[in-house]
Design an enzyme around this catalytic site. Structure first.
Site, PDB file in Angstrom:
ATOM      1  N   GLU A 278       0.833  -1.222   0.000  1.00  0.00           N
ATOM      2  CA  GLU A 278       0.000   0.000   0.000  1.00  0.00           C
ATOM      3  C   GLU A 278       0.858   1.259   0.000  1.00  0.00           C
ATOM      4  O   GLU A 278       0.795   2.066   0.934  1.00  0.00           O
ATOM      5  CB  GLU A 278      -0.893   0.054   1.252  1.00  0.00           C
ATOM      6  N   CYS A 347      -0.842  34.307   9.165  1.00  0.00           N
ATOM      7  CA  CYS A 347      -0.618  34.917  10.480  1.00  0.00           C
ATOM      8  C   CYS A 347      -0.431  33.870  11.566  1.00  0.00           C
ATOM      9  O   CYS A 347      -1.293  33.686  12.428  1.00  0.00           O
ATOM     10  CB  CYS A 347      -1.783  35.841  10.817  1.00  0.00           C
TER      11      CYS A 347
HETATM   12  C1  LIG Z   1      -1.204   6.238   4.972  1.00  0.00           C
HETATM   13  C2  LIG Z   1      -1.345   4.800   4.745  1.00  0.00           C
HETATM   14  C3  LIG Z   1      -0.621   4.160   3.736  1.00  0.00           C
HETATM   15  C4  LIG Z   1       0.414   4.872   2.897  1.00  0.00           C
HETATM   16  O1  LIG Z   1       1.504   5.250   3.665  1.00  0.00           O
HETATM   17  P1  LIG Z   1       2.806   5.878   2.963  1.00  0.00           P
HETATM   18  O2  LIG Z   1       3.692   6.185   4.095  1.00  0.00           O
HETATM   19  O3  LIG Z   1       2.375   7.084   2.222  1.00  0.00           O
HETATM   20  O4  LIG Z   1       3.351   4.833   2.046  1.00  0.00           O
HETATM   21  C5  LIG Z   1      -0.851   2.821   3.522  1.00  0.00           C
HETATM   22  N1  LIG Z   1      -1.739   2.126   4.273  1.00  0.00           N
HETATM   23  C6  LIG Z   1      -2.436   2.704   5.269  1.00  0.00           C
HETATM   24  C7  LIG Z   1      -3.397   1.902   6.052  1.00  0.00           C
HETATM   25  C8  LIG Z   1      -2.266   4.056   5.537  1.00  0.00           C
HETATM   26  O5  LIG Z   1      -2.949   4.613   6.535  1.00  0.00           O
END
Ligand SMILES: *Cc1c(COP(=O)(O)O)cnc(C)c1O
Length: 420
Positions: A278, A347
């Site tokens: 992911e 600001c």
């Molecule tokens: C934010 C997130 C990602 C991506 O994280 P990166 O650090 O941008 O690679 C993947 N999986 C979950 C569950 C996330 O919350």
């Protein structure tokens, strides 16, 4: 790799084949500029390392949710990781397929669950027992079964900023490791859920591989216990979090990162399972810059300030996490440099973009704030009634506006005053 989309040609920063000076003149500043080639290269590194394996890539939408960015990934066959019903709508509008979407997040609403079930997402990454119960009820009411993974919290230290580490006991994320097995039994017993996998995501901007391997070892052990209890686990979602180079960090290369994790899964005897990645930051972060123009130079008693037309509302990461973004002159001068804090017009004393930067700069000059492809536009706001910046994507020698600059009128179009 992706950095090569941003190079100097005859002393002028270019994004692929287009001069950043031209972009700023044509579209105004502050301006987010993305490179299609850089997005493609970073995604391709994941795809190459996954080729021939039962492994797939779900790009984290929250890092950069512009429709054109999502569409570039969708055309390359990417799946997506979403954290809201809004992100699901974006994925579908950008040409992504619901069957390649995993739905993460610690507080999914019943309406968001319904939308995702209707669309037919691939998996819900569930983070608590109350969430299991809610999803079971929503799926039951629709006469459906919801595919679920539990996000388990392996309690490893990803050695990153505390606000972006998510796999420690003290974090709000995931099911505690010691309770995971019992929670899986509970999930398996719910009539409108199908347990299909396991998920973990330990943090973000992680520049070492060892925390991943530690987490993976714990997750694989758990998978064996869950299967011993009679529930089969088809896929392992290892989350995102791979870091990028903002300054002089040296994260593992994407391909070797992916290969190392896949090998560990195979050598531990789990090679028959599908593996999900992911990535967010590592596919978009270094594919974007924020162009900004210097308004004034101001000599303070202790510091010099370069006041620019971008601010914390455009790029919140420095104010939020003390994050470092490299800042370069679009057309470097050969004059002697001075040390400046680069700050915006908002600001707040927290409104800074870079501290103690050595620059040879004059009012009117253009600066490029690097590594602004992830958690940059998506975290921008309208604080101080500042319209959000335009976004442009460069593709070779062409530049396309992929989000128009907001107008002030749009900002209060939904507001109204009392009748008397
Ligand atoms: C934010 C997130 C990602 C991506 O994280 P990166 O650090 O941008 O690679 C993947 N999986 C979950 C569950 C996330 O919350």
């Amino acid at each position: 790799m992706s950095q090569s989309a941003f190079t100097y040609v005859d002393g002028v920063l270019h994004v692929e084949g287009v001069s950043a000076v031209t972009l700023a003149e044509q579209f105004g500043t502050p301006l987010y500029v993305y490179s299609r080639a850089a997005l493609t290269d970073a995604y391709a590194a994941y795809a190459r390392a996954c080729a021939g394996r039962r492994a797939s890539v779900h790009v984290a939408v929250k890092a950069n949710s512009n429709l054109a960015v999502l569409n570039v990934f969708a055309r390359l066959g990417a799946g997506f990781d979403i954290v809201s019903g809004g992100e699901l709508a974006r994925v579908l509008a950008a040409g992504g397929k619901a069957e390649n979407v995993v739905f993460s997040g610690v507080g999914k609403g019943a309406d968001e669950m319904r939308e995702a079930l209707d669309a037919g997402v691939k998996c819900f990454n569930v983070e608590s027992i109350p969430e299991l119960d809610r999803l079971n009820a929503v799926a039951g009411a629709l006469g459906k079964r919801a595919p679920v993974s539990l996000r388990v919290n392996p309690d490893v230290d990803p050695k990153t900023h505390p606000y972006i580490s998510t796999g420690l006991k003290a974090n709000k994320f995931g099911v505690a490791f010691d309770e995971a097995r019992a929670t899986y039994r509970k999930a398996a017993a719910l009539p409108h859920l199908d347990v299909v996998g396991i998920d973990c995501h330990i943090g973000s901007q992680i520049t070492e591989i060892s925390p991943y391997l530690d987490a993976l070892d714990k997750v694989l052990e758990l998978v064996e216990q869950i299967e011993a209890d009679g529930t089969s686990i088809h896929h392992i979602d290892v989350g995102g979090g791979l870091g990028i180079t903002y300054a002089n960090e040296t994260p593992p290369e994407i391909e070797s990162f992916v290969r190392t994790l896949l090998e560990r899964i195979e050598t531990r005897g789990h090679g028959h399972r599908e593996v999900f990645f992911e990535p967010g930051r590592s596919v978009t972060g270094n594919a974007g810059v924020l162009l900004t123009r210097v308004e004034f130079l101001k000599a303070g008693e202790e510091k010099n300030f370069a006041i620019v037309d971008a601010a914390m509302n455009d790029l919140a990461r420095p104010a939020m996490y003390q994050a470092y973004h490299a800042i370069d002159m679009v057309v470097p001068r050969s004059d002697a440099s001075k040390v400046y804090d680069v700050v915006g017009p908002v600001c707040e004393s927290g409104d800074w973009l870079g501290r103690d930067r050595s620059l040879a700069v004059e009012p009117g000059d253009l600066l490029a704030i690097r590594s602004a492809g992830a958690y940059s536009f998506t975290m921008s706001s309208n604080y101080n009634t500042r319209p959000r910046a335009a976004e442009v994507m460069v593709d070779g020698t062409e530049a396309h506006v992929v989000r128009a600059r907001e107008t002030v009128r749009e900002l209060f179009a939904g507001e109204s005053i009392l009748p008397r």
